[in-house]
Design a protein around this motif. Sequence first.
Motif, PDB file in Angstrom:
ATOM      1  N   ALA A   4       0.835  -1.203   0.000  1.00 47.71           N
ATOM      2  CA  ALA A   4       0.000   0.000   0.000  1.00 47.71           C
ATOM      3  C   ALA A   4       0.872   1.256   0.000  1.00 47.71           C
ATOM      4  O   ALA A   4       0.597   2.220  -0.721  1.00 47.71           O
ATOM      5  CB  ALA A   4      -0.930  -0.003   1.215  1.00 47.71           C
ATOM      6  N   TYR A   5       1.937   1.239   0.791  1.00 48.25           N
ATOM      7  CA  TYR A   5       2.841   2.397   0.849  1.00 48.25           C
ATOM      8  C   TYR A   5       3.580   2.552  -0.478  1.00 48.25           C
ATOM      9  O   TYR A   5       3.691   3.654  -1.018  1.00 48.25           O
ATOM     10  CB  TYR A   5       3.833   2.214   2.001  1.00 48.25           C
ATOM     11  N   ALA A   6       4.066   1.443  -1.021  1.00 45.52           N
ATOM     12  CA  ALA A   6       4.814   1.493  -2.278  1.00 45.52           C
ATOM     13  C   ALA A   6       3.948   2.015  -3.415  1.00 45.52           C
ATOM     14  O   ALA A   6       4.429   2.783  -4.268  1.00 45.52           O
ATOM     15  CB  ALA A   6       5.361   0.110  -2.614  1.00 45.52           C
ATOM     16  N   ARG A   7       2.682   1.642  -3.450  1.00 44.44           N
ATOM     17  CA  ARG A   7       1.797   2.099  -4.535  1.00 44.44           C
ATOM     18  C   ARG A   7       1.634   3.619  -4.529  1.00 44.44           C
ATOM     19  O   ARG A   7       1.421   4.219  -5.575  1.00 44.44           O
ATOM     20  CB  ARG A   7       0.438   1.409  -4.437  1.00 44.44           C
ATOM     21  N   ILE A   8       1.731   4.219  -3.364  1.00 47.81           N
ATOM     22  CA  ILE A   8       1.645   5.685  -3.284  1.00 47.81           C
ATOM     23  C   ILE A   8       3.013   6.317  -3.545  1.00 47.81           C
ATOM     24  O   ILE A   8       3.135   7.286  -4.298  1.00 47.81           O
ATOM     25  CB  ILE A   8       1.115   6.127  -1.904  1.00 47.81           C
ATOM     26  N   ALA A   9       4.054   5.768  -2.929  1.00 44.98           N
ATOM     27  CA  ALA A   9       5.373   6.402  -2.962  1.00 44.98           C
ATOM     28  C   ALA A   9       6.160   6.147  -4.242  1.00 44.98           C
ATOM     29  O   ALA A   9       6.971   6.984  -4.651  1.00 44.98           O
ATOM     30  CB  ALA A   9       6.188   5.933  -1.755  1.00 44.98           C
ATOM     31  N   PHE A  10       5.943   5.013  -4.872  1.00 44.68           N
ATOM     32  CA  PHE A  10       6.742   4.652  -6.041  1.00 44.68           C
ATOM     33  C   PHE A  10       6.114   5.210  -7.317  1.00 44.68           C
ATOM     34  O   PHE A  10       5.454   4.516  -8.076  1.00 44.68           O
ATOM     35  CB  PHE A  10       6.903   3.137  -6.148  1.00 44.68           C
ATOM     36  N   THR A  11       6.353   6.473  -7.541  1.00 40.91           N
ATOM     37  CA  THR A  11       5.894   7.131  -8.764  1.00 40.91           C
ATOM     38  C   THR A  11       6.751   6.652  -9.939  1.00 40.91           C
ATOM     39  O   THR A  11       7.794   6.012  -9.735  1.00 40.91           O
ATOM     40  CB  THR A  11       6.032   8.658  -8.625  1.00 40.91           C
ATOM     41  N   PRO A  12       6.372   6.962 -11.176  1.00 37.45           N
ATOM     42  CA  PRO A  12       7.208   6.546 -12.316  1.00 37.45           C
ATOM     43  C   PRO A  12       8.651   7.053 -12.217  1.00 37.45           C
ATOM     44  O   PRO A  12       9.588   6.329 -12.554  1.00 37.45           O
ATOM     45  CB  PRO A  12       6.476   7.150 -13.519  1.00 37.45           C
ATOM     46  N   THR A  13       8.844   8.257 -11.730  1.00 37.19           N
ATOM     47  CA  THR A  13      10.202   8.790 -11.601  1.00 37.19           C
ATOM     48  C   THR A  13      10.991   8.029 -10.536  1.00 37.19           C
ATOM     49  O   THR A  13      12.175   7.764 -10.704  1.00 37.19           O
ATOM     50  CB  THR A  13      10.160  10.296 -11.258  1.00 37.19           C
ATOM     51  N   VAL A  14      10.329   7.666  -9.443  1.00 38.11           N
ATOM     52  CA  VAL A  14      10.978   6.873  -8.397  1.00 38.11           C
ATOM     53  C   VAL A  14      11.345   5.504  -8.956  1.00 38.11           C
ATOM     54  O   VAL A  14      12.460   5.012  -8.739  1.00 38.11           O
ATOM     55  CB  VAL A  14      10.064   6.740  -7.157  1.00 38.11           C
ATOM     56  N   ARG A  15      10.435   4.883  -9.705  1.00 39.52           N
ATOM     57  CA  ARG A  15      10.712   3.573 -10.296  1.00 39.52           C
ATOM     58  C   ARG A  15      11.896   3.661 -11.262  1.00 39.52           C
ATOM     59  O   ARG A  15      12.722   2.747 -11.329  1.00 39.52           O
ATOM     60  CB  ARG A  15       9.471   3.024 -11.014  1.00 39.52           C
ATOM     61  N   ALA A  16      12.002   4.765 -11.997  1.00 39.35           N
ATOM     62  CA  ALA A  16      13.141   4.947 -12.911  1.00 39.35           C
ATOM     63  C   ALA A  16      14.452   5.018 -12.128  1.00 39.35           C
ATOM     64  O   ALA A  16      15.465   4.458 -12.549  1.00 39.35           O
ATOM     65  CB  ALA A  16      12.940   6.197 -13.760  1.00 39.35           C
ATOM     66  N   GLU A  17      14.435   5.698 -10.976  1.00 43.29           N
ATOM     67  CA  GLU A  17      15.639   5.761 -10.134  1.00 43.29           C
ATOM     68  C   GLU A  17      15.995   4.386  -9.590  1.00 43.29           C
ATOM     69  O   GLU A  17      17.160   4.012  -9.510  1.00 43.29           O
ATOM     70  CB  GLU A  17      15.444   6.742  -8.977  1.00 43.29           C
ATOM     71  N   GLN A  18      14.966   3.626  -9.193  1.00 44.94           N
ATOM     72  CA  GLN A  18      15.214   2.274  -8.699  1.00 44.94           C
ATOM     73  C   GLN A  18      15.854   1.418  -9.798  1.00 44.94           C
ATOM     74  O   GLN A  18      16.790   0.663  -9.536  1.00 44.94           O
ATOM     75  CB  GLN A  18      13.908   1.645  -8.204  1.00 44.94           C
ATOM     76  N   ALA A  19      15.364   1.558 -11.032  1.00 45.67           N
ATOM     77  CA  ALA A  19      15.943   0.807 -12.161  1.00 45.67           C
ATOM     78  C   ALA A  19      17.386   1.235 -12.398  1.00 45.67           C
ATOM     79  O   ALA A  19      18.265   0.400 -12.629  1.00 45.67           O
ATOM     80  CB  ALA A  19      15.103   1.024 -13.413  1.00 45.67           C
ATOM     81  N   ARG A  20      17.634   2.525 -12.293  1.00 41.37           N
ATOM     82  CA  ARG A  20      18.984   3.051 -12.525  1.00 41.37           C
ATOM     83  C   ARG A  20      19.976   2.512 -11.503  1.00 41.37           C
ATOM     84  O   ARG A  20      21.141   2.306 -11.810  1.00 41.37           O
ATOM     85  CB  ARG A  20      18.921   4.585 -12.475  1.00 41.37           C
ATOM     86  N   HIS A  21      19.501   2.274 -10.275  1.00 38.76           N
ATOM     87  CA  HIS A  21      20.388   1.822  -9.194  1.00 38.76           C
ATOM     88  C   HIS A  21      20.261   0.325  -8.897  1.00 38.76           C
ATOM     89  O   HIS A  21      20.875  -0.172  -7.948  1.00 38.76           O
ATOM     90  CB  HIS A  21      20.124   2.633  -7.926  1.00 38.76           C
ATOM     91  N   GLY A  22      19.427  -0.395  -9.650  1.00 32.85           N
ATOM     92  CA  GLY A  22      19.357  -1.838  -9.522  1.00 32.85           C
ATOM     93  C   GLY A  22      18.438  -2.382  -8.440  1.00 32.85           C
ATOM     94  O   GLY A  22      18.489  -3.573  -8.134  1.00 32.85           O
ATOM     95  N   SER A  23      17.585  -1.558  -7.835  1.00 34.85           N
ATOM     96  CA  SER A  23      16.682  -2.073  -6.793  1.00 34.85           C
ATOM     97  C   SER A  23      15.261  -2.286  -7.306  1.00 34.85           C
ATOM     98  O   SER A  23      14.379  -2.670  -6.543  1.00 34.85           O
ATOM     99  CB  SER A  23      16.670  -1.128  -5.584  1.00 34.85           C
ATOM    100  N   ASP A  24      15.034  -2.067  -8.597  1.00 34.52           N
ATOM    101  CA  ASP A  24      13.676  -2.174  -9.139  1.00 34.52           C
ATOM    102  C   ASP A  24      13.112  -3.589  -9.049  1.00 34.52           C
ATOM    103  O   ASP A  24      11.932  -3.772  -8.795  1.00 34.52           O
ATOM    104  CB  ASP A  24      13.612  -1.651 -10.573  1.00 34.52           C
ATOM    105  N   ARG A  25      13.944  -4.615  -9.224  1.00 34.93           N
ATOM    106  CA  ARG A  25      13.452  -5.997  -9.155  1.00 34.93           C
ATOM    107  C   ARG A  25      12.989  -6.337  -7.736  1.00 34.93           C
ATOM    108  O   ARG A  25      11.977  -7.009  -7.548  1.00 34.93           O
ATOM    109  CB  ARG A  25      14.527  -6.967  -9.633  1.00 34.93           C
ATOM    110  N   ILE A  26      13.732  -5.858  -6.740  1.00 38.78           N
ATOM    111  CA  ILE A  26      13.345  -6.096  -5.341  1.00 38.78           C
ATOM    112  C   ILE A  26      11.972  -5.498  -5.077  1.00 38.78           C
ATOM    113  O   ILE A  26      11.090  -6.143  -4.502  1.00 38.78           O
ATOM    114  CB  ILE A  26      14.383  -5.482  -4.374  1.00 38.78           C
TER     115      ILE A  26
END
Length: 198
Positions: A4-26
């Motif tokens: 529930a928290y991730a669905r609010i906090a993980f905007t597309p820009t946040v997801r792009a940062e996660q992909a850039r730093h390798g944590s998107d799969r987690i």
Amino acid sequence: MSSAYARIAFTPTVRAEQARHGSDRIYSRVLSGPEDAGSLLTAREASFLEARDGVFQATVGETGWPYVQFRGGRAGFIRVIDSGTVAYADYRGNRQYISTGNLRRDDRVSILAIDFARRKRLKLLGRAEISEDPDVIAYLNGPGRPEAERAVIVHVEAFDWNCPQHIPVRLTDAERGNEIRHLKDRIAELEQQLFALA
């Protein structure tokens, strides 16, 4: 992290940062969890929140700037009304009313509750309503406390327990066995003895 928290906090820009730093799969696993996981408070969150003597509250102003304010009172000033609602008596401060003004325009609020002694941290996202109903204020204020100006009722949309890794250990005087109060009492006693000798 709760879904529930991730669905609010993980905007597309946040997801792009996660992909850039390798944590998107987690975090993809978190997003694939049940949608309501982390949206209803349990007894664990209730006891943690109600033991706090203060929390940090973030609101957003009309210009888009975030505003963080400390809200506090005696332990128990924040109450869990039910599994989706927390509320607290809002005491008069410096009379700037920035948080109050922000919440009247945009009801989104983020609350960070920290137990420094035990290095635990709980984050809440919700929507706040301000109440000036005397009965609601009296219920939240409790006896023997300063008079509250209003009540803030937060309808929780998501919560998450946060990593304790960088929380410094800090203890209040009460958590240290009232050491400071005992020392002040002893100093006062010694001063009286000195005064009696003079």
